[in-house]
Design an enzyme around this catalytic site. Structure first.
Site, PDB file in Angstrom:
ATOM      1  CB  SER A   1      53.532  51.465  87.855  1.00 43.66           C
ATOM      2  OG  SER A   1      53.565  52.726  88.470  1.00 43.66           O
TER       3      SER A   1
HETATM    4  N1  SAH Z   1      53.252  56.845  86.558  1.00 47.44           N
HETATM    5  C1  SAH Z   1      54.669  56.561  86.552  1.00 47.44           C
HETATM    6  C2  SAH Z   1      55.098  55.955  87.869  1.00 47.44           C
HETATM    7  C3  SAH Z   1      56.243  56.694  88.410  1.00 47.44           C
HETATM    8  S1  SAH Z   1      56.627  56.410  90.106  1.00 47.44           S
HETATM    9  C4  SAH Z   1      55.068  55.712  85.367  1.00 47.44           C
HETATM   10  O1  SAH Z   1      54.188  55.204  84.637  1.00 47.44           O
HETATM   11  O2  SAH Z   1      56.257  55.550  85.119  1.00 47.44           O
HETATM   12  C5  SAH Z   1      55.917  57.848  90.870  1.00 47.44           C
HETATM   13  C6  SAH Z   1      56.410  59.176  90.396  1.00 47.44           C
HETATM   14  O3  SAH Z   1      55.789  60.162  91.236  1.00 47.44           O
HETATM   15  C7  SAH Z   1      57.906  59.407  90.538  1.00 47.44           C
HETATM   16  O4  SAH Z   1      58.433  59.770  89.300  1.00 47.44           O
HETATM   17  C8  SAH Z   1      58.020  60.553  91.549  1.00 47.44           C
HETATM   18  O5  SAH Z   1      59.099  61.429  91.293  1.00 47.44           O
HETATM   19  C9  SAH Z   1      56.674  61.242  91.376  1.00 47.44           C
HETATM   20  N2  SAH Z   1      56.253  62.072  92.504  1.00 47.44           N
HETATM   21  C10 SAH Z   1      56.438  61.878  93.841  1.00 47.44           C
HETATM   22  N3  SAH Z   1      55.898  62.854  94.551  1.00 47.44           N
HETATM   23  C11 SAH Z   1      55.320  63.716  93.670  1.00 47.44           C
HETATM   24  C12 SAH Z   1      54.605  64.935  93.801  1.00 47.44           C
HETATM   25  N4  SAH Z   1      54.362  65.480  94.990  1.00 47.44           N
HETATM   26  N5  SAH Z   1      54.165  65.548  92.679  1.00 47.44           N
HETATM   27  C13 SAH Z   1      54.404  65.012  91.447  1.00 47.44           C
HETATM   28  N6  SAH Z   1      55.090  63.861  91.255  1.00 47.44           N
HETATM   29  C14 SAH Z   1      55.541  63.217  92.353  1.00 47.44           C
END
Ligand code: SAH
Length: 249
Positions: free
Chosen positions: A99
């Site tokens: 993010s």
């Molecule tokens: N908090 C992260 C942002 C990653 S983007 C950071 O600091 O890098 C969002 C993430 O959510 C992705 O890696 C995606 O694979 C995950 N995601 C999507 N759906 C999900 C679910 N149902 N359960 C767990 N993770 C999920």
């Protein structure tokens, strides 16, 4: 033999160029630290001048400190490391992103964390947001649905010393029943509704931040508060853009 001196000076030029442009790890870390501090100051300033978005236009000094401490470049793939301290999301593989720092600061601030709080993150991704949370509270639980990302984030968090983050591969839509209830929940992927199990796993007086909306619609960052009597109050804050919450639901 006129070629030797020329070759020698050509070689020494190359050596000089290499010395000038490849920073030692210590120099690179100092450089990153400066860039990180400048970025965090810029984010805090932007927030101060955008009081139309939030009633809280100041970042909590604890959040500021956490943002200045966590080495974001340690969670960014090699190819994009040099962009680690730009205020933008970056690709982390598997179609996912780390993010944008301003969003990480804002979402963290909205959780109003206290040291003893137990926090759940849905969407570990790179592990960066989890590390920021881990600077503020004793225990962070984080779930990631893509196995390769879950594994890499766990390694990166371990390498950077964030032993207080407990990660798990799975579908975060259902929360983490065995560890519930949580004082705060942060969802970093957009859902078209607030997952009911997450509401259930939030403590009375707990807070949750979640982007709500689909891939093709405008998403909004929503702040959810559970009252002492377990009533739910939601507040739509600002338009955002997140990758979708995937899974079977
Ligand atoms: N908090 C992260 C942002 C990653 S983007 C950071 O600091 O890098 C969002 C993430 O959510 C992705 O890696 C995606 O694979 C995950 N995601 C999507 N759906 C999900 C679910 N149902 N359960 C767990 N993770 C999920």
């Amino acid at each position: 033999m006129t070629r030797t001196p020329f070759l020698n000076s050509a070689v020494s030029l190359v050596v000089m160029a290499l010395t000038c442009f490849s920073l030692s790890p210590v120099q690179a870390d100092d450089d990153f630290k400066q860039q990180r501090e400048a970025l965090v100051e810029e984010i805090a300033e932007d927030l101060r001048s955008s009081d139309a978005i939030l009633d809280q236009s100041e970042l909590d000094p604890k959040v500021l400190k956490a943002m200045k401490t966590v080495p974001r470049h340690e969670f960014v793939p090699e190819k994009h490391k040099h962009q680690s301290y730009r205020n933008r999301p970056l690709p982390i593989g598997y179609g996912q992103t780390i993010s944008q720092p301003a969003i990480v600061a804002l979402m963290t601030n909205l959780l109003e964390l206290e040291t003893a709080d137990k926090v759940l993150e849905i969407g570990t991704g790179s592990g960066y947001q989890a590390a920021v949370l881990a600077e503020l509270v004793e225990k962070v639980y984080s779930i990631e649905i893509v196995p390769e990302l879950a594994e890499r984030a766990a390694e990166d968090l371990k390498r950077t010393g964030y032993d207080n983050v407990i990660t798990r591969h799975g579908d975060g839509y259902y929360g983490w029943e065995e560890q519930a209830p949580f004082d705060a929940i942060i969802v970093t992927a957009a859902a078209d509704h607030i997952p009911p199990r997450l509401l259930k796993q939030l403590k009375p007086e707990g807070r949750m931040v979640i982007p709500v909306g689909s891939r093709f619609m405008v998403q909004h960052l929503v702040l959810v508060k559970k009252t002492e009597d377990s009533d739910i109050i939601t507040e739509q804050l600002l338009p955002v853009q997140f990758v979708p919450l995937t899974g079977e639901h």
